[in-house]
Design a protein around this motif. Structure first.
Motif, mmCIF file in Angstrom:
data_model
loop_
_atom_site.group_PDB
_atom_site.id
_atom_site.type_symbol
_atom_site.label_atom_id
_atom_site.label_comp_id
_atom_site.label_asym_id
_atom_site.label_seq_id
_atom_site.Cartn_x
_atom_site.Cartn_y
_atom_site.Cartn_z
ATOM 1 N N SER A 2 -6.289 -4.019 0.955
ATOM 2 C CA SER A 2 -7.123 -3.603 1.527
ATOM 3 C C SER A 2 -7.973 -2.768 0.208
ATOM 4 O O SER A 2 -8.301 -2.543 0.214
ATOM 5 C CB SER A 2 -7.308 -2.643 2.713
ATOM 6 O OG SER A 2 -6.790 -3.498 3.632
ATOM 7 N N SER A 3 -6.563 -1.963 -0.395
ATOM 8 C CA SER A 3 -7.404 -1.076 -1.146
ATOM 9 C C SER A 3 -7.920 -1.857 -2.297
ATOM 10 O O SER A 3 -8.876 -1.823 -3.285
ATOM 11 C CB SER A 3 -6.435 -0.865 -2.105
ATOM 12 O OG SER A 3 -5.878 0.632 -0.954
ATOM 13 N N PHE A 4 -7.446 -3.704 -2.879
ATOM 14 C CA PHE A 4 -7.405 -4.629 -4.398
ATOM 15 C C PHE A 4 -8.929 -4.576 -3.696
ATOM 16 O O PHE A 4 -9.835 -4.421 -4.251
ATOM 17 C CB PHE A 4 -6.421 -5.307 -4.223
ATOM 18 C CG PHE A 4 -6.533 -6.184 -4.979
ATOM 19 C CD1 PHE A 4 -7.507 -7.259 -4.754
ATOM 20 C CD2 PHE A 4 -6.661 -6.698 -6.498
ATOM 21 C CE1 PHE A 4 -8.007 -8.410 -5.535
ATOM 22 C CE2 PHE A 4 -6.759 -6.388 -7.407
ATOM 23 C CZ PHE A 4 -7.401 -7.523 -7.191
ATOM 24 N N LEU A 5 -9.198 -5.395 -2.721
ATOM 25 C CA LEU A 5 -10.229 -6.052 -2.154
ATOM 26 C C LEU A 5 -11.236 -4.871 -2.031
ATOM 27 O O LEU A 5 -12.368 -5.298 -2.777
ATOM 28 C CB LEU A 5 -9.602 -6.058 -0.898
ATOM 29 C CG LEU A 5 -8.867 -7.475 -0.124
ATOM 30 C CD1 LEU A 5 -8.758 -8.122 0.977
ATOM 31 C CD2 LEU A 5 -9.265 -8.907 -1.291
ATOM 32 N N GLU A 6 -11.645 -3.739 -1.443
ATOM 33 C CA GLU A 6 -12.328 -2.944 -1.276
ATOM 34 C C GLU A 6 -12.258 -2.718 -3.280
ATOM 35 O O GLU A 6 -14.102 -2.594 -3.015
ATOM 36 C CB GLU A 6 -12.148 -1.660 -0.430
ATOM 37 C CG GLU A 6 -13.455 -0.439 0.509
ATOM 38 C CD GLU A 6 -13.916 0.236 -1.747
ATOM 39 O OE1 GLU A 6 -13.334 0.823 -2.437
ATOM 40 O OE2 GLU A 6 -14.810 -0.123 -1.124
ATOM 41 N N ARG A 22 -5.461 -0.009 -7.350
ATOM 42 C CA ARG A 22 -7.128 0.091 -7.531
ATOM 43 C C ARG A 22 -7.706 0.094 -9.319
ATOM 44 O O ARG A 22 -8.415 -0.778 -9.167
ATOM 45 C CB ARG A 22 -7.882 1.036 -7.109
ATOM 46 C CG ARG A 22 -7.832 1.238 -5.832
ATOM 47 C CD ARG A 22 -8.823 2.084 -5.124
ATOM 48 N NE ARG A 22 -9.145 2.573 -3.389
ATOM 49 C CZ ARG A 22 -9.668 1.861 -2.937
ATOM 50 N NH1 ARG A 22 -10.849 2.117 -3.834
ATOM 51 N NH2 ARG A 22 -9.874 1.925 -1.768
ATOM 52 N N ASP A 56 -3.538 0.162 6.420
ATOM 53 C CA ASP A 56 -2.455 -1.027 6.637
ATOM 54 C C ASP A 56 -1.002 -0.426 6.760
ATOM 55 O O ASP A 56 -1.072 -1.146 7.681
ATOM 56 C CB ASP A 56 -2.530 -1.449 4.882
ATOM 57 C CG ASP A 56 -3.689 -2.066 4.503
ATOM 58 O OD1 ASP A 56 -3.777 -2.726 3.016
ATOM 59 O OD2 ASP A 56 -4.095 -2.450 5.090
ATOM 60 N N GLU A 66 0.632 -1.813 -0.200
ATOM 61 C CA GLU A 66 -0.139 0.227 -0.254
ATOM 62 C C GLU A 66 0.657 1.256 0.195
ATOM 63 O O GLU A 66 0.135 2.254 -1.052
ATOM 64 C CB GLU A 66 -1.124 -0.132 1.305
ATOM 65 C CG GLU A 66 -1.869 -1.293 1.124
ATOM 66 C CD GLU A 66 -2.574 -1.277 0.303
ATOM 67 O OE1 GLU A 66 -2.921 -0.069 -0.535
ATOM 68 O OE2 GLU A 66 -3.845 -1.569 0.119
ATOM 69 N N TYR A 123 -16.566 -4.976 2.445
ATOM 70 C CA TYR A 123 -16.845 -4.387 1.701
ATOM 71 C C TYR A 123 -17.767 -4.278 0.998
ATOM 72 O O TYR A 123 -17.904 -2.730 0.763
ATOM 73 C CB TYR A 123 -15.257 -4.078 0.954
ATOM 74 C CG TYR A 123 -14.168 -4.289 1.783
ATOM 75 C CD1 TYR A 123 -12.957 -4.571 1.629
ATOM 76 C CD2 TYR A 123 -14.122 -2.675 2.449
ATOM 77 C CE1 TYR A 123 -11.920 -4.374 2.000
ATOM 78 C CE2 TYR A 123 -12.649 -2.556 3.593
ATOM 79 C CZ TYR A 123 -11.905 -3.119 2.806
ATOM 80 O OH TYR A 123 -10.574 -3.248 3.774
ATOM 81 N N LEU A 129 -7.565 3.499 3.117
ATOM 82 C CA LEU A 129 -7.316 2.263 3.251
ATOM 83 C C LEU A 129 -5.805 1.766 3.107
ATOM 84 O O LEU A 129 -5.558 0.850 4.044
ATOM 85 C CB LEU A 129 -8.042 1.269 2.321
ATOM 86 C CG LEU A 129 -9.678 1.109 2.492
ATOM 87 C CD1 LEU A 129 -10.384 0.143 1.953
ATOM 88 C CD2 LEU A 129 -10.156 0.238 4.103
#
Lengths: 332, 109
Positions: B59-63, B19, A276, A188, B100, A272
């Motif tokens: 988390s960015s990918f999953l969201e 994303r 992380d 991230e 999400y 997000l």
């Protein structure tokens, strides 16, 4: 000849004394920050006694030194960094120094007079010696690499998971969880560089530098980019303008954004990545340091305490370091 | 009822990153959602997204994948019936992905 009045003489005396005091003050302040010598278009720059970015009281001296280098390297035939006075050199400072040399021209930079064993160790393990054309050192750390996006993430994760006892620190039976925690924090942060650090530039120029090493039972991961810095990108975001005023200052802007993303990241999934980034040290009871623009931010994982400081010299980019205490190696 | 399983690590990438298609990479969430997941949802009654084989889910990918499904027009109730998310080693990833969907639904409605 007309005689000068006493008032006139006193006035002139005061002007000369003030000018001398000003000159001494300027010389003193320069002497305190940076020492360098120039001869025949070559420059020798003395590195500070402590090349440490983690301690705010030392950050100014370190960043002033890097700024001196950034002015010297493009202009001088050779820029020589003299480490005779340097006693301590941390991984975070190493990645910042590496990025400065790498983005200019490493061929004109030399290193000399390393007197401290710890400094030599850092210079070797980080890859700085090799970058400047000196002999390579055997290293079991992960040397600094320049990359784009997450292209070297698997190698970094593999190094961390096989050599560190990270899983012992987090949960003895939960290595996949530990792997995910580490990989998403770094990933991230790399994504933030790709998306925000270099607006308007070609994707293949959005460089970041990363180092991973284990020092004194602490895992250190440091990431550096030389983009516009977090504060500048924050003030362009509409959600940030709602929670902070424009004169808030770089350090407090970073803290505001970190607090917001810890508590409000549900809204449209924003923030997000920051969540992380913080989660790694909140779970692992470590320490997170972010230095960007003129802001220094530190978050302790054990008690979630935050500290911010204003630094005098603009970092011109962003530095992020995670430090996590790992289990001691068992004696064989 | 047709059931279809997508193994993300084998059929898409074991290193998802970012994303958006344009800014990030071919391994981005938008690419997976638009080119693989939504077509599967349109073609099959029940889709299983198997996230096993990789622990690199940010988390960015999953969201963007699962929250993005809601923003693309899929209703939460329909997804509860037609979409199943699994990971053989990391139940926390499954919980996070489902969360999400729930959060995105709150902001879309």
């Amino acid at each position: 000849m007309k005689k000068l009045s006493k008032d006139y003489k006193d006035r002139q005396k005061r002007i000369i004394i003030d000018r001398l005091k000003r000159e001494q003050r300027n010389k003193r302040s320069k002497r305190q920050i940076i020492r360098s010598f120039t001869y025949q278009n070559n420059e020798i720059i003395l590195a500070p006694k402590q090349l440490v970015l983690q301690k705010p009281q030392l950050t100014n001296e370190c960043t002033a030194f890097i700024q001196r280098l950034s002015k010297s390297i493009p202009k001088k035939k050779t820029t020589c960094i003299d480490f005779s006075n340097t006693e301590i050199f941390t991984a975070l400072a190493a990645v910042y120094l590496y990025s400065e040399i790498d983005r200019h021209n490493a061929a004109v930079v030399k290193i000399q007079n390393i007197s401290s064993k710890q400094v030599r160790n850092t210079l070797g393990r980080s890859g700085l010696l090799k970058l400047c054309g000196h002999s390579d050192m055997d290293s079991d750390g992960y040397p600094i690499t320049r990359g784009i996006d997450d292209d070297d993430l698997p190698e970094i994760i593999q190094y961390l998971m096989t050599t560190a006892s990270l899983y012992n620190q987090l949960n003895p039976k939960n290595s996949p969880q530990a792997e995910r925690l580490v990989s998403k924090a770094i990933s991230e942060a790399m994504l933030n560089v790709s998306q925000h650090a270099y607006p308007g530039t070609d994707k293949n120029s959005r460089f970041r530098w990363i180092i991973a090493d284990i020092i004194d039972s602490n895992l250190h991961i440091a990431l550096c980019d030389r983009g516009v810095g977090i504060p500048k990108t924050l003030f362009n975001k509409s959600w940030f303008k709602e929670i902070a005023w424009t004169g808030i200052g770089d350090a407090k802007a970073i803290r505001k954004a970190m607090q917001y993303t810890r508590t409000q990241s549900r809204r449209h999934g924003s923030g997000l990545g920051s969540k992380d980034i913080q989660e790694l040290i909140l779970e692992g009871k470590g320490e997170l340091i972010i230095i960007s623009g003129k802001g220094y931010y530190c978050l302790k994982g054990s008690n979630k305490k935050e500290k911010t400081y204003r630094i005098s010299y603009d970092i011109k980019g962003t530095l992020i370091q995670w430090r996590i205490r790992i289990a001691e190696k068992e004696n064989e | 009822m047709s059931k279809y399983t997508i193994n993300v690590a084998k059929e898409f990438t074991n290193r998802p990153f970012g994303r958006y298609r344009q800014d990030d990479s071919k391994r981005s969430a938008e690419v997976f959602r638009e080119d693989i997941l939504i077509p599967a949802m349109q073609k099959h009654d029940h889709v299983v997204v198997d996230l096993s084989g990789s622990n690199y889910y940010g988390s960015s990918f999953l969201e963007e994948v699962f929250g993005g499904l809601v923003r693309a027009g899929f209703k939460e109730d329909a997804l509860k019936e037609r979409l199943e998310i699994i990971h053989d080693e990391l139940p926390s990833v499954v919980t996070e992905a489902n969360e999400y969907i729930k959060v995105a639904s709150e902001f879309v409605d």
